[in-house]
Design a protein around this motif. Sequence first.
Motif, PDB file in Angstrom:
ATOM      1  N   ILE A 150       0.863  -1.177   0.000  1.00 46.01           N
ATOM      2  CA  ILE A 150       0.000   0.000   0.000  1.00 46.01           C
ATOM      3  C   ILE A 150       0.901   1.229   0.000  1.00 46.01           C
ATOM      4  N   ALA A 151       0.682   2.119  -0.964  1.00 43.51           N
ATOM      5  CA  ALA A 151       1.569   3.272  -1.180  1.00 43.51           C
ATOM      6  C   ALA A 151       1.838   4.036   0.109  1.00 43.51           C
ATOM      7  N   ASP A 152       0.834   4.338   0.868  1.00 45.37           N
ATOM      8  CA  ASP A 152       1.007   5.035   2.141  1.00 45.37           C
ATOM      9  C   ASP A 152      -0.085   4.565   3.078  1.00 45.37           C
ATOM     10  N   PRO A 153       0.158   3.484   3.829  1.00 42.96           N
ATOM     11  CA  PRO A 153      -0.895   2.889   4.656  1.00 42.96           C
ATOM     12  C   PRO A 153      -1.525   3.870   5.639  1.00 42.96           C
ATOM     13  N   LEU A 154      -0.736   4.792   6.183  1.00 39.40           N
ATOM     14  CA  LEU A 154      -1.299   5.740   7.136  1.00 39.40           C
ATOM     15  C   LEU A 154      -2.219   6.734   6.447  1.00 39.40           C
ATOM     16  N   GLU A 155      -1.853   7.146   5.243  1.00 44.35           N
ATOM     17  CA  GLU A 155      -2.689   8.076   4.492  1.00 44.35           C
ATOM     18  C   GLU A 155      -3.934   7.391   3.953  1.00 44.35           C
ATOM     19  N   ALA A 156      -3.826   6.099   3.630  1.00 46.41           N
ATOM     20  CA  ALA A 156      -4.955   5.387   3.028  1.00 46.41           C
ATOM     21  C   ALA A 156      -6.136   5.312   3.989  1.00 46.41           C
ATOM     22  N   LEU A 157      -5.867   5.184   5.272  1.00 46.65           N
ATOM     23  CA  LEU A 157      -6.926   5.084   6.275  1.00 46.65           C
ATOM     24  C   LEU A 157      -8.016   4.106   5.864  1.00 46.65           C
ATOM     25  N   ILE A 158      -7.603   2.920   5.578  1.00 51.88           N
ATOM     26  CA  ILE A 158      -8.528   1.867   5.164  1.00 51.88           C
ATOM     27  C   ILE A 158      -9.324   1.410   6.390  1.00 51.88           C
ATOM     28  N   PRO A 159     -10.646   1.417   6.305  1.00 51.05           N
ATOM     29  CA  PRO A 159     -11.444   0.946   7.445  1.00 51.05           C
ATOM     30  C   PRO A 159     -11.090  -0.498   7.796  1.00 51.05           C
ATOM     31  N   ASP A 160     -11.222  -0.836   9.073  1.00 54.13           N
ATOM     32  CA  ASP A 160     -10.826  -2.159   9.556  1.00 54.13           C
ATOM     33  C   ASP A 160     -11.465  -3.299   8.778  1.00 54.13           C
ATOM     34  N   ARG A 161     -12.770  -3.257   8.571  1.00 46.85           N
ATOM     35  CA  ARG A 161     -13.449  -4.361   7.893  1.00 46.85           C
ATOM     36  C   ARG A 161     -12.959  -4.480   6.452  1.00 46.85           C
ATOM     37  N   SER A 162     -12.728  -3.365   5.802  1.00 40.50           N
ATOM     38  CA  SER A 162     -12.201  -3.387   4.434  1.00 40.50           C
ATOM     39  C   SER A 162     -10.807  -3.997   4.427  1.00 40.50           C
ATOM     40  N   TYR A 163      -9.975  -3.589   5.374  1.00 40.43           N
ATOM     41  CA  TYR A 163      -8.603  -4.086   5.447  1.00 40.43           C
ATOM     42  C   TYR A 163      -8.596  -5.597   5.675  1.00 40.43           C
ATOM     43  N   VAL A 164      -9.469  -6.075   6.538  1.00 38.93           N
ATOM     44  CA  VAL A 164      -9.523  -7.514   6.825  1.00 38.93           C
ATOM     45  C   VAL A 164      -9.912  -8.300   5.573  1.00 38.93           C
ATOM     46  N   GLY A 165     -10.875  -7.801   4.794  1.00 36.33           N
ATOM     47  CA  GLY A 165     -11.252  -8.469   3.553  1.00 36.33           C
ATOM     48  C   GLY A 165     -10.093  -8.546   2.577  1.00 36.33           C
ATOM     49  N   ILE A 166      -9.338  -7.462   2.480  1.00 32.09           N
ATOM     50  CA  ILE A 166      -8.188  -7.425   1.572  1.00 32.09           C
ATOM     51  C   ILE A 166      -7.044  -8.273   2.113  1.00 32.09           C
ATOM     52  N   LEU A 167      -6.839  -8.264   3.413  1.00 28.61           N
ATOM     53  CA  LEU A 167      -5.788  -9.090   4.019  1.00 28.61           C
ATOM     54  C   LEU A 167      -6.079 -10.575   3.823  1.00 28.61           C
ATOM     55  N   ASP A 168      -7.336 -10.971   3.974  1.00 28.93           N
ATOM     56  CA  ASP A 168      -7.712 -12.370   3.741  1.00 28.93           C
ATOM     57  C   ASP A 168      -7.349 -12.785   2.320  1.00 28.93           C
ATOM     58  N   TRP A 169      -7.661 -11.914   1.370  1.00 30.12           N
ATOM     59  CA  TRP A 169      -7.333 -12.172  -0.037  1.00 30.12           C
ATOM     60  C   TRP A 169      -5.817 -12.298  -0.232  1.00 30.12           C
ATOM     61  N   ALA A 170      -5.060 -11.348   0.320  1.00 28.48           N
ATOM     62  CA  ALA A 170      -3.598 -11.367   0.150  1.00 28.48           C
ATOM     63  C   ALA A 170      -2.993 -12.626   0.762  1.00 28.48           C
ATOM     64  N   TYR A 171      -3.506 -13.044   1.909  1.00 31.08           N
ATOM     65  CA  TYR A 171      -3.030 -14.263   2.562  1.00 31.08           C
ATOM     66  C   TYR A 171      -3.286 -15.463   1.656  1.00 31.08           C
ATOM     67  N   ASN A 172      -4.422 -15.475   0.993  1.00 31.56           N
ATOM     68  CA  ASN A 172      -4.801 -16.608   0.164  1.00 31.56           C
ATOM     69  C   ASN A 172      -4.073 -16.640  -1.172  1.00 31.56           C
ATOM     70  N   VAL A 173      -3.891 -15.486  -1.818  1.00 27.87           N
ATOM     71  CA  VAL A 173      -3.279 -15.481  -3.155  1.00 27.87           C
ATOM     72  C   VAL A 173      -1.776 -15.283  -3.109  1.00 27.87           C
ATOM     73  N   GLY A 174      -1.258 -14.788  -2.002  1.00 26.27           N
ATOM     74  CA  GLY A 174       0.177 -14.540  -1.869  1.00 26.27           C
ATOM     75  C   GLY A 174       0.531 -13.100  -2.188  1.00 26.27           C
ATOM     76  N   LEU A 175       1.588 -12.620  -1.587  1.00 21.91           N
ATOM     77  CA  LEU A 175       1.989 -11.223  -1.746  1.00 21.91           C
ATOM     78  C   LEU A 175       2.521 -10.927  -3.142  1.00 21.91           C
ATOM     79  N   GLY A 176       3.132 -11.903  -3.803  1.00 19.80           N
ATOM     80  CA  GLY A 176       3.629 -11.680  -5.157  1.00 19.80           C
ATOM     81  C   GLY A 176       2.486 -11.394  -6.119  1.00 19.80           C
ATOM     82  N   ALA A 177       1.444 -12.228  -6.064  1.00 19.16           N
ATOM     83  CA  ALA A 177       0.277 -12.005  -6.915  1.00 19.16           C
ATOM     84  C   ALA A 177      -0.424 -10.709  -6.532  1.00 19.16           C
ATOM     85  N   ALA A 178      -0.515 -10.443  -5.254  1.00 16.49           N
ATOM     86  CA  ALA A 178      -1.149  -9.201  -4.799  1.00 16.49           C
ATOM     87  C   ALA A 178      -0.408  -7.981  -5.340  1.00 16.49           C
TER      88      ALA A 178
END
Length: 129
Positions: A37-65
């Motif tokens: 994420i270009a600037d995680p502090l600036e992005a201010l991604i809501p917790d529930r949104s972040y968890v959905g995206i983190l679940d995806w990244a965990y499943n597909v891998g950071l390289g694909a992400a």
Amino acid sequence: FGETRGVELGDSYTPAECRAMFAGRLAEFEAGLDRLIADPLEALIPDRSYVGILDWAYNVGLGAAARSTLIRKLNAGDLRGACNELPRWRFAGGKGVRGLLIRRNKARQLCHEGLDGVPADVPFRWEGA
């Protein structure tokens, strides 16, 4: 938990050991996602949104992400567009997988709930591809 790193066929772990392994790997993926994420502090991604995206990244891998349109949209400030990318990640071995579509739709819903509590449009439908 779905963890395979450092696990051999026939290995046995207690539930507490599994939770500890998962927590360690999840922390690795969270740190990796924050680097994408270009600037995680600036992005201010809501917790529930972040968890959905983190679940995806965990499943597909950071390289694909790292190569994904989802991360490009996120870094462009289009969080709703990033959430809508999640169901596109429903393929394994070049074939649509119903279970992956279900998982991605749930992650997408969670991602949208973080934005406003209501998904913007209907989930992708299973069409066998």
